[in-house]
Design an enzyme around this catalytic site. Sequence first.
Site, PDB file in Angstrom:
ATOM      1  N   ARG A  45       0.815  -1.216   0.000  1.00 60.20           N
ATOM      2  CA  ARG A  45       0.000   0.000   0.000  1.00 60.20           C
ATOM      3  C   ARG A  45       0.848   1.265   0.000  1.00 60.20           C
ATOM      4  NH1 ARG A  45      -5.046  -1.228   4.008  1.00 60.20           N
ATOM      5  NH2 ARG A  45      -6.015  -2.854   2.763  1.00 60.20           N
ATOM      6  N   ASP A 150     -16.016   9.049   8.676  1.00 58.68           N
ATOM      7  CA  ASP A 150     -14.861   8.169   8.490  1.00 58.68           C
ATOM      8  C   ASP A 150     -13.612   9.032   8.637  1.00 58.68           C
ATOM      9  OD1 ASP A 150     -14.698   5.129   7.072  1.00 58.68           O
ATOM     10  OD2 ASP A 150     -12.841   6.289   7.020  1.00 58.68           O
TER      11      ASP A 150
END
Length: 282
Positions: A45, A150
């Site tokens: 990632r 979020d």
Amino acid sequence: MGPVLSTAGREFEMTDADFNRIRRLLKDRSGIDVGAGKRQLVYGRLTRRLRALNLRTFNDYLALVEDANADEARSFLNSLTTNVTELFREEHHFELLRERLVPEVTALGTRRLRIWSAGCSVGDEPYSIALTLASLPELSTWDLKILATDIDSEVLAQGREGVYQMDRIAKLKPNMRALFSRGVGSKTGLARAGDRLREMITFKQLNLLQDWPMSGPFDVIFCRNVIIYFDAPTKEQLVRRFSSLLRPGGYLLLGHSESPAAASAPLLESSGRTAFVRKASR
Ligand SMILES: C[S@@+](CC[C@H](N)C(=O)[O-])C[C@H]1O[C@@H](n2cnc3c(N)ncnc32)[C@H](O)[C@@H]1O
């Protein structure tokens, strides 16, 4: 020129010290407790960020993440959050909304619902809540609001758009599909959540570890498949904070493998599969 390979045969070298620094930064900033076995995932990632920024080492990259004047902290978090979600995931919670919550609030006579989707990812959870409420004709005049939060700014942007591939909404019941508008021309194959759904939902960035600006009370808090990434003290603290924002009789809904430690949630009692109800105030 092709990628430069380190001695380990990789494009970049991630030392133990780099990996531990990443884990510490991520945990301090988001609560996400990445296990030692997730090294490959983390490498995959973050190398995208090193490439995008034209950096050669994790050390240089992490210096940027730690630099308060650089803007990399946000991309670091966005890269490392796990955002897997789907419409009507763990469907029993949407049945609970329909079959228990709505009759209970109808009996209270308030005609108002306040629901929080904490850790909403790209929006499938708040849209599933909105679809459930919008498909109940008796709620058409109620005051319905869903707060969707979020930590990850990219998923929130997607949530605000409310755009789905047609095949992702194909399995919805026809009355729910009708709440989307089909794309035409270059948007063929896409569907956008209609005004009725989008107007119900407010997307906001919120780190659950930090202060919460909302005072509640909420009728329901969804926090599913989020605390699973946190350590035990963080989970306990969050469950306590959630329970204090619920009205008596309100529900906390957790993910399939999550449950509050009884000691951390004196205000909650189990009320079905991964559902916990706030007891009446003492
Ligand atoms: C696996 S998704 C769950 C999505 C949805 N609730 C569901 O069950 O389908 C977990 C979400 O939690 C968010 N998250 C992780 N740490 C967070 C934090 N400290 N504050 C707010 N959100 C966080 C991630 O960005 C991610 O979108």
